[in-house]
Design an enzyme around this catalytic site. Sequence first.
Site, PDB file in Angstrom:
ATOM      1  N   HIS A 264       0.848  -1.183   0.000  1.00 36.43           N
ATOM      2  CA  HIS A 264       0.000   0.000   0.000  1.00 36.43           C
ATOM      3  C   HIS A 264       0.886   1.236   0.000  1.00 36.43           C
ATOM      4  O   HIS A 264       1.930   1.226   0.644  1.00 36.43           O
ATOM      5  CB  HIS A 264      -0.912   0.013   1.244  1.00 36.43           C
ATOM      6  CG  HIS A 264      -2.049   0.950   1.100  1.00 36.43           C
ATOM      7  ND1 HIS A 264      -1.956   2.283   1.420  1.00 36.43           N
ATOM      8  CD2 HIS A 264      -3.301   0.755   0.622  1.00 36.43           C
ATOM      9  CE1 HIS A 264      -3.111   2.858   1.154  1.00 36.43           C
ATOM     10  NE2 HIS A 264      -3.933   1.959   0.667  1.00 36.43           N
ATOM     11  N   ASP A 315      -7.970  -5.761  -0.120  1.00 36.42           N
ATOM     12  CA  ASP A 315      -8.374  -6.607  -1.245  1.00 36.42           C
ATOM     13  C   ASP A 315      -8.050  -8.082  -1.018  1.00 36.42           C
ATOM     14  O   ASP A 315      -8.696  -8.950  -1.605  1.00 36.42           O
ATOM     15  CB  ASP A 315      -7.687  -6.130  -2.537  1.00 36.42           C
ATOM     16  CG  ASP A 315      -8.235  -4.791  -2.973  1.00 36.42           C
ATOM     17  OD1 ASP A 315      -9.456  -4.610  -2.907  1.00 36.42           O
ATOM     18  OD2 ASP A 315      -7.439  -3.918  -3.359  1.00 36.42           O
TER      19      ASP A 315
HETATM   20  N1  COA Z   1       4.212  -7.651  -4.370  1.00 37.32           N
HETATM   21  C1  COA Z   1       5.558  -7.685  -4.456  1.00 37.32           C
HETATM   22  N2  COA Z   1       6.334  -6.599  -4.251  1.00 37.32           N
HETATM   23  C2  COA Z   1       5.718  -5.456  -3.937  1.00 37.32           C
HETATM   24  C3  COA Z   1       4.318  -5.366  -3.817  1.00 37.32           C
HETATM   25  C4  COA Z   1       3.572  -6.517  -4.065  1.00 37.32           C
HETATM   26  N3  COA Z   1       2.237  -6.487  -3.983  1.00 37.32           N
HETATM   27  N4  COA Z   1       3.984  -4.107  -3.492  1.00 37.32           N
HETATM   28  C5  COA Z   1       5.124  -3.425  -3.410  1.00 37.32           C
HETATM   29  N5  COA Z   1       6.165  -4.232  -3.680  1.00 37.32           N
HETATM   30  C6  COA Z   1       7.569  -3.869  -3.700  1.00 37.32           C
HETATM   31  C7  COA Z   1       7.891  -3.091  -4.967  1.00 37.32           C
HETATM   32  O1  COA Z   1       8.224  -3.948  -6.034  1.00 37.32           O
HETATM   33  C8  COA Z   1       9.021  -2.219  -4.523  1.00 37.32           C
HETATM   34  O2  COA Z   1      10.186  -2.987  -4.502  1.00 37.32           O
HETATM   35  P1  COA Z   1      11.577  -2.372  -5.024  1.00 37.32           P
HETATM   36  O3  COA Z   1      11.834  -1.214  -4.123  1.00 37.32           O
HETATM   37  O4  COA Z   1      12.523  -3.510  -4.889  1.00 37.32           O
HETATM   38  O5  COA Z   1      11.321  -1.950  -6.442  1.00 37.32           O
HETATM   39  C9  COA Z   1       8.683  -1.899  -3.086  1.00 37.32           C
HETATM   40  O6  COA Z   1       7.826  -2.963  -2.637  1.00 37.32           O
HETATM   41  C10 COA Z   1       7.945  -0.575  -2.928  1.00 37.32           C
HETATM   42  O7  COA Z   1       6.756  -0.650  -3.623  1.00 37.32           O
HETATM   43  P2  COA Z   1       6.159   0.454  -4.553  1.00 37.32           P
HETATM   44  O8  COA Z   1       5.686  -0.157  -5.819  1.00 37.32           O
HETATM   45  O9  COA Z   1       7.088   1.616  -4.608  1.00 37.32           O
HETATM   46  O10 COA Z   1       4.909   0.905  -3.788  1.00 37.32           O
HETATM   47  P3  COA Z   1       3.872   1.921  -4.336  1.00 37.32           P
HETATM   48  O11 COA Z   1       3.511   2.761  -3.176  1.00 37.32           O
HETATM   49  O12 COA Z   1       4.313   2.629  -5.543  1.00 37.32           O
HETATM   50  O13 COA Z   1       2.684   0.972  -4.789  1.00 37.32           O
HETATM   51  C11 COA Z   1       0.895  -0.481  -4.689  1.00 37.32           C
HETATM   52  C12 COA Z   1       1.652   0.616  -3.957  1.00 37.32           C
HETATM   53  C13 COA Z   1      -0.399  -0.716  -3.927  1.00 37.32           C
HETATM   54  C14 COA Z   1       0.558  -0.018  -6.111  1.00 37.32           C
HETATM   55  C15 COA Z   1       1.739  -1.754  -4.727  1.00 37.32           C
HETATM   56  O14 COA Z   1       2.003  -2.190  -3.426  1.00 37.32           O
HETATM   57  C16 COA Z   1       1.093  -2.852  -5.540  1.00 37.32           C
HETATM   58  O15 COA Z   1       1.202  -2.873  -6.752  1.00 37.32           O
HETATM   59  N6  COA Z   1       0.358  -3.803  -4.847  1.00 37.32           N
HETATM   60  C17 COA Z   1      -0.360  -4.831  -5.566  1.00 37.32           C
HETATM   61  C18 COA Z   1      -1.684  -4.306  -6.088  1.00 37.32           C
HETATM   62  C19 COA Z   1      -2.694  -4.082  -4.988  1.00 37.32           C
HETATM   63  O16 COA Z   1      -2.891  -4.919  -4.138  1.00 37.32           O
HETATM   64  N7  COA Z   1      -3.364  -2.929  -5.057  1.00 37.32           N
HETATM   65  C20 COA Z   1      -4.383  -2.563  -4.110  1.00 37.32           C
HETATM   66  C21 COA Z   1      -3.912  -1.478  -3.241  1.00 37.32           C
HETATM   67  S1  COA Z   1      -5.057  -1.128  -1.940  1.00 37.32           S
END
Ligand code: COA
Length: 378
Positions: A264, A315
């Site tokens: 998140h 979710d």
């Molecule tokens: N699975 C695996 N790795 C994850 C992850 C996940 N669900 N969510 C974050 N990470 C990792 C990223 O790859 C990143 O790793 P890195 O630094 O080695 O590149 C690190 O954690 C930081 O994540 P980041 O993508 O910068 O977080 P964000 O704030 O930009 O994105 C989300 C937040 C929600 C988009 C992201 O966590 C995600 O895509 N989750 C899955 C989709 C989801 O469940 N969405 C509903 C949200 S309520």
Amino acid sequence: MEPMRANKGLAGLIAGETAVSKVDTTLNTLLYRGYDINELCEKCSFTEVAYLLLHDDLPNQSQLNEFEQFEKKHRKIPESIYESFGALTTTSHPMDLLKIGVSMLGAINPDNELGSNTHEDNLTKAKLLFAQMPNIVANSYRITHDMPIVRPDPNFSYAENFLYMITGKKDQDDLSIKVLDNSLTLYAEHGYNASTFSARVTASTLSDFYSSISTAIGTLKGPLHGGANEQVMYMLKDINEPSKAESYIHDKMNKKEKIMGFGHRLYRTGDSRTAVIKTLGKQLGQKLGITKWHEISNIVENIIVKEKNIYPNLDFPAATAYYLLDIPIDLFTPIFAASRLTGWAAHIMEQQDDNRLIRPSCDYSGNEKRNVSTIQNR
Ligand code: COA
């Protein structure tokens, strides 16, 4: 004034104010107009929470009666909307069907001309859509899947009627109704999340209420936002057996693929919305004698938390709970939208009650000025 530089994805940027909800990542709490979501789940129906978000406070008994009566009276939608779904097919995405339904309601509503943005105008449209969206969600799916339309039943509560229209089954048990009702409360509002922010951007141009909601539905559709709940269930079904969970997740992690339902932007130590629905979903699974989805979920969660320090978001448990309620996976995100409508509406009203166009700047990263050569010389 020299503009401030924002991080990629606007991470960490405070983009405005709101009095609708407060996300506290230190205490790990989420308050709707000051009330903790877990206490709201325990003591209030989703209809009371919807009232809370659309107004400033929880309703007293007579306010609730009036609000419920209005909602029950306005559940019907024009036949022309059902007919338009008849022209579409199983391949039409339910979030697109929802967008079509909401846009049609906006186009049909004679009170939706540009400029009808007073607080009262918006509140009336919010209350109407609150009553009508479950009908669109359930029946757009039914029609495109050659199933008979299930018309709303005014004798049922909001959640019971929603479940009835989706499944076609009357006599829903109390636990099933509670699971859906609480999930709607938990999905209802979450500050400046992507769909709410997009609704506010549209509202800030003084576009109409329905256009702001259509914008938000389009934004919620994506798998990084609301679309994640559907992807969670596809993943759990792909795993299918608890014994396969560990290797499946390690394989995904080795390929650097994201695990849906985890992570998140704001929460780094867990999402306060997960506990209630996880507990209720487990109770439902035990009652039905279907425990494998929770067994698989536990294994997945333990691995991701231990090895990546990333926690499940709402979710993740919601997907299993909805699946156990016999809800088609394609409807998971539209149900989220019907709930989040209340948060979107609260933010649209807040935006338009004290409006200024949302129009940020950006850094330019393209070519510097150059001359246009004639077509023969390019
Ligand atoms: N699975 C695996 N790795 C994850 C992850 C996940 N669900 N969510 C974050 N990470 C990792 C990223 O790859 C990143 O790793 P890195 O630094 O080695 O590149 C690190 O954690 C930081 O994540 P980041 O993508 O910068 O977080 P964000 O704030 O930009 O994105 C989300 C937040 C929600 C988009 C992201 O966590 C995600 O895509 N989750 C899955 C989709 C989801 O469940 N969405 C509903 C949200 S309520």
